[in-house]
Design a protein around this motif. Structure first.
Motif, mmCIF file in Angstrom:
data_model
loop_
_atom_site.group_PDB
_atom_site.id
_atom_site.type_symbol
_atom_site.label_atom_id
_atom_site.label_comp_id
_atom_site.label_asym_id
_atom_site.label_seq_id
_atom_site.Cartn_x
_atom_site.Cartn_y
_atom_site.Cartn_z
ATOM 1 N N GLU A 98 -19.697 12.830 -13.414
ATOM 2 C CA GLU A 98 -18.720 13.935 -13.384
ATOM 3 C C GLU A 98 -17.415 13.493 -12.745
ATOM 4 O O GLU A 98 -16.341 13.909 -13.169
ATOM 5 N N LEU A 99 -17.503 12.664 -11.733
ATOM 6 C CA LEU A 99 -16.284 12.202 -11.092
ATOM 7 C C LEU A 99 -15.454 11.365 -12.081
ATOM 8 O O LEU A 99 -14.231 11.478 -12.161
ATOM 9 N N ALA A 100 -16.158 10.551 -12.847
ATOM 10 C CA ALA A 100 -15.479 9.739 -13.860
ATOM 11 C C ALA A 100 -14.850 10.637 -14.927
ATOM 12 O O ALA A 100 -13.712 10.414 -15.360
ATOM 13 N N LEU A 101 -15.575 11.675 -15.325
ATOM 14 C CA LEU A 101 -15.037 12.586 -16.340
ATOM 15 C C LEU A 101 -13.811 13.314 -15.788
ATOM 16 O O LEU A 101 -12.819 13.498 -16.485
ATOM 17 N N ASP A 112 -13.868 7.208 -19.918
ATOM 18 C CA ASP A 112 -14.914 7.217 -20.943
ATOM 19 C C ASP A 112 -16.206 6.730 -20.287
ATOM 20 O O ASP A 112 -16.350 5.549 -19.990
ATOM 21 N N VAL A 113 -17.137 7.651 -20.055
ATOM 22 C CA VAL A 113 -18.331 7.255 -19.302
ATOM 23 C C VAL A 113 -19.320 6.444 -20.137
ATOM 24 O O VAL A 113 -20.193 5.767 -19.586
ATOM 25 N N ASP A 114 -19.179 6.498 -21.450
ATOM 26 C CA ASP A 114 -20.100 5.698 -22.269
ATOM 27 C C ASP A 114 -19.650 4.240 -22.357
ATOM 28 O O ASP A 114 -20.469 3.344 -22.488
ATOM 29 N N GLN A 115 -18.351 4.050 -22.297
ATOM 30 C CA GLN A 115 -17.777 2.703 -22.450
ATOM 31 C C GLN A 115 -16.823 2.403 -21.309
ATOM 32 O O GLN A 115 -15.609 2.319 -21.513
ATOM 33 N N PRO A 116 -17.307 2.234 -20.089
ATOM 34 C CA PRO A 116 -16.383 1.934 -18.994
ATOM 35 C C PRO A 116 -15.636 0.631 -19.271
ATOM 36 O O PRO A 116 -16.148 -0.242 -19.972
ATOM 37 N N VAL A 126 -27.540 4.385 -24.964
ATOM 38 C CA VAL A 126 -26.265 3.957 -25.537
ATOM 39 C C VAL A 126 -25.193 3.813 -24.459
ATOM 40 O O VAL A 126 -24.409 2.877 -24.471
ATOM 41 N N GLY A 127 -25.160 4.752 -23.525
ATOM 42 C CA GLY A 127 -24.189 4.679 -22.434
ATOM 43 C C GLY A 127 -24.359 3.353 -21.695
ATOM 44 O O GLY A 127 -25.488 2.902 -21.489
ATOM 45 N N TYR A 154 -20.869 13.127 -24.377
ATOM 46 C CA TYR A 154 -21.120 11.703 -24.101
ATOM 47 C C TYR A 154 -22.618 11.410 -24.147
ATOM 48 O O TYR A 154 -23.438 12.241 -23.759
ATOM 49 N N PHE A 155 -22.937 10.211 -24.557
ATOM 50 C CA PHE A 155 -24.343 9.787 -24.550
ATOM 51 C C PHE A 155 -24.909 9.847 -23.135
ATOM 52 O O PHE A 155 -26.060 10.195 -22.929
ATOM 53 N N MET A 156 -24.069 9.488 -22.168
ATOM 54 C CA MET A 156 -24.585 9.445 -20.801
ATOM 55 C C MET A 156 -25.124 10.810 -20.361
ATOM 56 O O MET A 156 -26.180 10.898 -19.723
ATOM 57 N N LEU A 157 -24.396 11.873 -20.732
ATOM 58 C CA LEU A 157 -24.845 13.222 -20.349
ATOM 59 C C LEU A 157 -26.194 13.526 -21.005
ATOM 60 O O LEU A 157 -27.103 14.079 -20.380
ATOM 61 N N LYS A 158 -26.313 13.115 -22.250
ATOM 62 C CA LYS A 158 -27.570 13.331 -22.982
ATOM 63 C C LYS A 158 -28.694 12.509 -22.333
ATOM 64 O O LYS A 158 -29.814 12.999 -22.142
#
Ligand code: M6R
Length: 369
Positions: free
Chosen positions: A347-350, A355-359, A153-154, A7-11
């Motif tokens: 992480e909780l969302a995952l 989808d953490v990039d597009q909630p 992006v996230g 995911y972009f968010m992790l990056k």
């Protein structure tokens, strides 16, 4: 383009040391001087400022809340912070001696843009803190400080929040310098400490793994509460917002001192409560108070997840989970204390399969009022 991440968010979370360094680049030099001439507001203009009003939405609003603590302490200028969507509907008092700081990652949030237009009509000076170059808000403002976080992006703001904080600190320290120094030595020391923040951010990222496990163990919870005091309070608000938008969970933040005025009734057996603890140094009264807040919720059955400075032994006995962060000056602590919150929510969302990039229901920039 996700750089090997799912995911972009992790990056974007791991990009934070670089992002904060880029915000500071060329603006803080090794001799401790600040260079913010690009803001287009002259030192003369800044010396005439009698009041500061910060307007922003969402995560950017939380950056504004933190900026207030720093600006009022360093500059002794009254500073209000307001959600942009409320601002122009209440007849706020603005004039040429008011500096309005509009914080917006995208530079396109319609609520913030309309508030900026309103402030300019009232002849206030408007300074934008934005990430996206050439976006509408900086184009309409009198001056701008870009955060240079790079594209995010996230949908969830991560690196742009940390860089907004860095930008707010730069402005606060600069204002303190140009207006004559009440805390001259403190300001100079802080400039040096601000310059080391990218390394501190790196350190937090290196030690944040236990937060991942913790998040996965809480995926079935329906509510998480967040508590903080002083600058830890807006960090708690930010932690709760992240959890709502990413994990679709009920999450609420309180100023820890408000607990006894109502919210403590929510505490029940096993309820996770995340607490952001201010640095024990120099502010021992504040620190003692939050230690007793942790005791109070724990005595009522809460599962305490405590984010505290490394070496803060006073909180250990009352922490079911202790997350240590590097020791930094209290006012700068949000730059490090926010990171475990981001990782926790992500992480909780995952763990819930989101989808953490597009909630759901959200857009990266909100261009309607
Ligand atoms: O682009 P902006 O900074 O003006 O956006 C403001 C909010 O919409 C934004 O911070 C939002 O709250 C984030 N998605 C939260 O992670």
């Amino acid at each position: 383009e996700k750089g090997g991440y799912d995911y972009f968010m992790l990056k974007e979370i791991v990009e934070q040391p670089r992002a904060v360094a880029d915000t500071l680049l060329g603006r803080v030099t090794t001799d401790g001087a600040l260079h913010l001439d690009e803001m287009r507001l002259t030192p003369e203009q800044l010396r005439t400022v009698e009041k500061i009003v910060i307007i922003a939405c969402g995560t950017s609003y939380h950056a504004g809340l933190i900026a207030k603590y720093a600006i009022e302490h360093w500059c002794r200028v009254p500073c209000e912070v307001e959600v942009a969507s409320e601002f122009r509907y209440r007849d706020p008092i603005l004039d040429q001696q008011t500096l309005v700081i509009a914080i917006s990652q995208s530079g396109e949030s319609m609520d913030t843009l309309m508030a900026v237009r309103y402030a300019r009509e009232q002849r206030a000076q408007v300074l934008a803190i934005c990430n996206v170059n050439g976006s509408t808000i900086p184009r309409e403002a009198d001056g701008v400080l870009y955060t240079h976080a790079g594209p995010e992006v996230g949908v969830a703001a991560t690196k742009t929040f940390l860089t907004q904080l860095a930008a707010c600190y730069l402005i606060g320290l600069y204002l303190a310098q140009v207006r004559g120094l009440k805390y001259g030595d403190e300001i100079n020391t802080l400039i040096g400490q601000l310059a080391t923040m990218p390394e501190q951010v790196e350190q937090v990222l290196d030690t944040v793994d236990p937060v991942r496990k913790l998040a996965h163990s809480l995926a079935d919870q329906s509510t998480v509460l967040f508590l903080g005091r002083h600058v830890g309070y807006p960090v708690a608000l930010e932690g709760a917002l992240k959890l709502k938008e990413l994990a679709y969970m009920h999450a609420e933040a309180f100023a820890a001192g408000e607990l006894k005025h109502g919210p403590i009734a929510l505490i029940e057996e096993g309820l996770p409560v995340v607490v952001v603890v201010p640095s024990p140094e120099g502010r021992s009264v504040l620190h003692d108070k939050i230690v007793s807040n942790i005791q109070e919720v724990r005595a009522r059955g809460a599962r305490t997840i405590v984010i505290a400075e490394k070496g803060d032994e006073a909180v250990r006995p009352y922490s079911d989970v202790l997350i240590e962060i590097p020791a930094v000056p209290t006012l700068l602590q949000p730059i490090v204390s926010t990171i475990p919150m981001q990782v926790f929510a992500c992480e909780l969302a995952l763990a819930k399969g989101n989808d953490v990039d597009q909630p759901r229901n959200l857009a990266k920039s909100v261009t309607v009022e």
